[in-house]
Design a protein around this motif. Sequence first.
Motif, mmCIF file in Angstrom:
data_model
loop_
_atom_site.group_PDB
_atom_site.id
_atom_site.type_symbol
_atom_site.label_atom_id
_atom_site.label_comp_id
_atom_site.label_asym_id
_atom_site.label_seq_id
_atom_site.Cartn_x
_atom_site.Cartn_y
_atom_site.Cartn_z
ATOM 1 N N ASP A 230 -4.152 -0.231 6.271
ATOM 2 C CA ASP A 230 -3.766 -0.080 4.868
ATOM 3 C C ASP A 230 -4.519 1.072 4.200
ATOM 4 O O ASP A 230 -3.951 1.827 3.398
ATOM 5 N N ALA B 106 -9.769 -2.623 -2.420
ATOM 6 C CA ALA B 106 -9.090 -3.352 -1.352
ATOM 7 C C ALA B 106 -10.056 -4.357 -0.751
ATOM 8 O O ALA B 106 -11.164 -3.997 -0.339
ATOM 9 N N CYS C 184 0.819 -1.216 0.000
ATOM 10 C CA CYS C 184 0.000 0.000 0.000
ATOM 11 C C CYS C 184 0.849 1.260 0.000
ATOM 12 O O CYS C 184 0.442 2.294 -0.559
#
Length: 412
Positions: free
Chosen positions: A373, A362, A349
Motif C-alpha cells: 500500500d 497508515a 490507497c
Amino acid sequence: MTETLRIEALGAQGDGVAKTVAGPVYIPFALPGETVKAQVSGQRGTLVEVEEASEQRAEPPCRHFGACGGCAVQHLDLQAYAEWKRGKVDRALQSRGLEAEVAPLVTCPPASRRRLAFTARAMGQRVLLGFNAMQSHRIVDVEECPVSDPHVVAALPDLRRLAGLLAATPKSFRLMVTATRPGLDIAAEGAGRLHEKRRQQAVAFALAKGYARLSLDGEVLVEREKPTVLHGEVPVNLPPGGFLQAVAAAEEAMVGLVAAHLNGARHVADLFAGSGTFALWLAGGMRVHAVEGDAAALAALEAARTTPGLKPVTTERRDLFHRPLTAKELNTFDGIVFDPPRAGAEDQCRRIARSTVRRVAAVSCNPGTLARDLAILIEGGYRLTRVVPIDQFLWSPHVEVVALLEGPGKRG
C-alpha cells in the motif's frame, strides 16, 4: 532422520533457519548461531538437542512454552527479539523497493494483553481451555499466560467451568475474553445451541462471577453492565466480540503517532474506523469523518461521539473494499488515517494516491500488505517520513506498524 545443523537466521515465524544442500530447513525453538540436532522431514525440523547455545537464548517465562502455539520466541532475549520484529518491517519495505529508516520497536510489557481468543472443548467430564499447539488443532490446556491481563489469568479456572456450561457440541469452539472497565466481557462462538436449562445455568454463573457480559454467537445472554473501554478519555461500549487493540499501551502509542502527524488538521477521515480507536482520540482537537463497514462497531462509535468536549464526528457505513472513497471525496479532508484488516487497503490507497490530501497515517498489522500500500502512495507522489513498529502481541511473530506520509497537495 536426525541431523546436526547450524542455524543461520531467525525466520519470519520465529523458526531457526538452517541452510542445507536440499534448501532451508525451519526448526522451531532454535536460534541463530546455534548448533543443534534435529529430526528433519523435508523443510521442517523438530529440535532434539541444542549442542551449542546462542548467547541470545533466554529462559522462557511460561511453563506452557513449547507446547502452546500462542508464543513463538519466549526463548529469545528481549533485545534480539525487538530487533527481529523491527527487521520484519524493514525487510517488508525492502521487498517493495522502499527505502526508509525503521524506528526501534515500541515494546509492550508482559501481563498487558486485554483481549484473548481462547479455544475450548468439552471432552467427557473434562473441559480444555487454552490455545492450539503449534501447527495443530490440539488444544493445550493452560494454567497461566504471562502475556495476559492478570484479571484474565486469575479467571482461568472459572472460565473453564463456564466453557463447560456453554459447550453444546463435542467440537472445539472459541471463547473471546476482553478485560473491560466493569469486568470481563465474554463472547462464545460455535459452542452449539444451548437448551434453556444450560442457558440459565450459564447466565447465573456469569452473574455470580461478576462478568460484565456474556454472549453466544452475537446474542447477549446477560449484561450486568455495559463493557466499556476508553479511547482516550471517551468511554466506548464494545459490541459482543468486537475488535479492540489488544494492548492499551500499544493503542496509545499508535494514536500518539497519528495525532502528532495530523496535528493542525481541521477535518480528517478515519477509514476502517471500527468503534473509534482513532476517531474518538482525534476528535478532541479536530472534526472527524469515520467510515466503517461493520454495523455493530459503527453503532458503538456513534453512541460514544456525543461525549462532551469532542469536535463533531460524522459517520458513514461503507464497505471500503468494494466501494473505496474516491479522490474527489477525499479532497474534502486535510488528513487521513486508515487501519484496515490484514488484507490491507490496496484499492483505497489507489484513490488516496490521486487525491490532494497532504498528510496520511497508515496503520497496519501486516507489514507485507502495508509495504504494498505504501508503494502505491509513494508512486502517486507521497513521501514516507516515518515508520514505527509497535509490539502488542508479545513473543509472537505479529507486529503493528504506523507509517506516516506527506503528500504533494494540489495536483495539476
